[in-house]
Design a protein around this motif. Sequence first.
Motif, PDB file in Angstrom:
ATOM      1  N   PHE A 135     -26.958   3.603  73.321  1.00  0.00           N
ATOM      2  CA  PHE A 135     -25.852   4.267  74.017  1.00  0.00           C
ATOM      3  C   PHE A 135     -24.573   3.439  73.912  1.00  0.00           C
ATOM      4  N   VAL A 136     -24.675   2.144  74.149  1.00  0.00           N
ATOM      5  CA  VAL A 136     -23.492   1.281  74.064  1.00  0.00           C
ATOM      6  C   VAL A 136     -22.921   1.291  72.652  1.00  0.00           C
ATOM      7  N   LEU A 137     -23.783   1.187  71.646  1.00  0.00           N
ATOM      8  CA  LEU A 137     -23.308   1.146  70.265  1.00  0.00           C
ATOM      9  C   LEU A 137     -22.642   2.456  69.847  1.00  0.00           C
ATOM     10  N   LEU A 138     -23.091   3.568  70.420  1.00  0.00           N
ATOM     11  CA  LEU A 138     -22.519   4.871  70.050  1.00  0.00           C
ATOM     12  C   LEU A 138     -21.292   5.229  70.873  1.00  0.00           C
ATOM     13  N   HIS A 139     -21.300   4.884  72.164  1.00  0.00           N
ATOM     14  CA  HIS A 139     -20.274   5.403  73.060  1.00  0.00           C
ATOM     15  C   HIS A 139     -19.359   4.337  73.672  1.00  0.00           C
ATOM     16  N   MET A 140     -19.673   3.061  73.464  1.00  0.00           N
ATOM     17  CA  MET A 140     -18.822   1.986  73.988  1.00  0.00           C
ATOM     18  C   MET A 140     -18.551   0.981  72.873  1.00  0.00           C
ATOM     19  N   ARG A 141     -18.067   1.459  71.773  1.00  0.00           N
ATOM     20  CA  ARG A 141     -17.919   0.622  70.586  1.00  0.00           C
ATOM     21  C   ARG A 141     -16.910  -0.495  70.768  1.00  0.00           C
ATOM     22  N   GLU A 142     -16.056  -0.377  71.759  1.00  0.00           N
ATOM     23  CA  GLU A 142     -15.073  -1.430  72.006  1.00  0.00           C
ATOM     24  C   GLU A 142     -15.680  -2.631  72.723  1.00  0.00           C
ATOM     25  N   LYS A 143     -16.906  -2.485  73.223  1.00  0.00           N
ATOM     26  CA  LYS A 143     -17.564  -3.561  73.967  1.00  0.00           C
ATOM     27  C   LYS A 143     -18.394  -4.450  73.026  1.00  0.00           C
ATOM     28  N   TYR A 144     -18.462  -5.716  73.363  1.00  0.00           N
ATOM     29  CA  TYR A 144     -19.416  -6.605  72.701  1.00  0.00           C
ATOM     30  C   TYR A 144     -20.791  -6.403  73.325  1.00  0.00           C
ATOM     31  N   LEU A 145     -21.811  -6.336  72.498  1.00  0.00           N
ATOM     32  CA  LEU A 145     -23.186  -6.173  72.962  1.00  0.00           C
ATOM     33  C   LEU A 145     -24.035  -7.318  72.420  1.00  0.00           C
ATOM     34  N   ILE A 146     -24.738  -7.995  73.328  1.00  0.00           N
ATOM     35  CA  ILE A 146     -25.652  -9.072  72.950  1.00  0.00           C
ATOM     36  C   ILE A 146     -27.047  -8.670  73.402  1.00  0.00           C
TER      37      ILE A 146
END
Length: 265
Positions: free
Chosen positions: A191-202
């Motif tokens: 979900f983060v990778l598809l809809h919150m692309r401006e965020k860094y995800l670890i």
Amino acid sequence: MKIFVNEIEREVEKDISVFKIKDIFNKCSDVVVLNGFPIKKDEILKENDRVTLIEKGKKPSMNELESLMIARHTPKVYEKLKVGKIAILGLGGLGSNIAISLARIGVGKLILVDYDVVEPSNLNRQQYFIDDIGKYKTEAMKEHLDKINPFIDVEIHNSYITKENINFLHEVDIIIEAFDDPNCKAEISNFVLLHMREKYLIASSGMAGYYDSNIIVTKKIREKFYICGDFVHEAKEGEGLMAPRVAICANHMANLASKILIDYI
């Protein structure tokens, strides 16, 4: 020239030494830290140097405490950490260790998410105590972080997180996925990778057992998406999670988050 003494700007004469500053401002200081490093020999100060004077065994006032806590930081990083906002999803072995490391370095806001309570088997790797058994992990961790660093903002969400209830993630700079459940990992990460692309995800993959510490690594998967772990040794029957390797992986994640706040944001 301008220097900083216990994070307070001071005007001093040129060619003044550290120990002279110690004599002027705090004759009782036992520890003298110059630009993040404790010194034993006197040195001549330069413009914008940072000197911290600490008296061992004495609890400072709250007005002084924050500046003394950051004395061992690399100069000029604290200001960037102080405005950082990070969400930690899951407060088990990974998340509880990550939260404590980020609190110690002074990340300004931490959002902690977990729905579970502390139980005895958590104590082999998670940053809780016997007295925490039965408490919600969010509440127990907030209590610990308040004791470690009262100068940061800790927000807790005592809930089972799904893609339907994560609007609060829009305010953070970095999202750290620290779930045990692979389905939760996949759902939230996708979900983060598809809809919150401006965020860094670890995220993480592989930290079970007592295998070689050095095979745990940090990999950049794509822009703003990283995974930490050995990518092989997931927890399973006969191969449990243990404090040393879990903490190594957790601190890969915390260190990466620090680097992102300092260098990339």
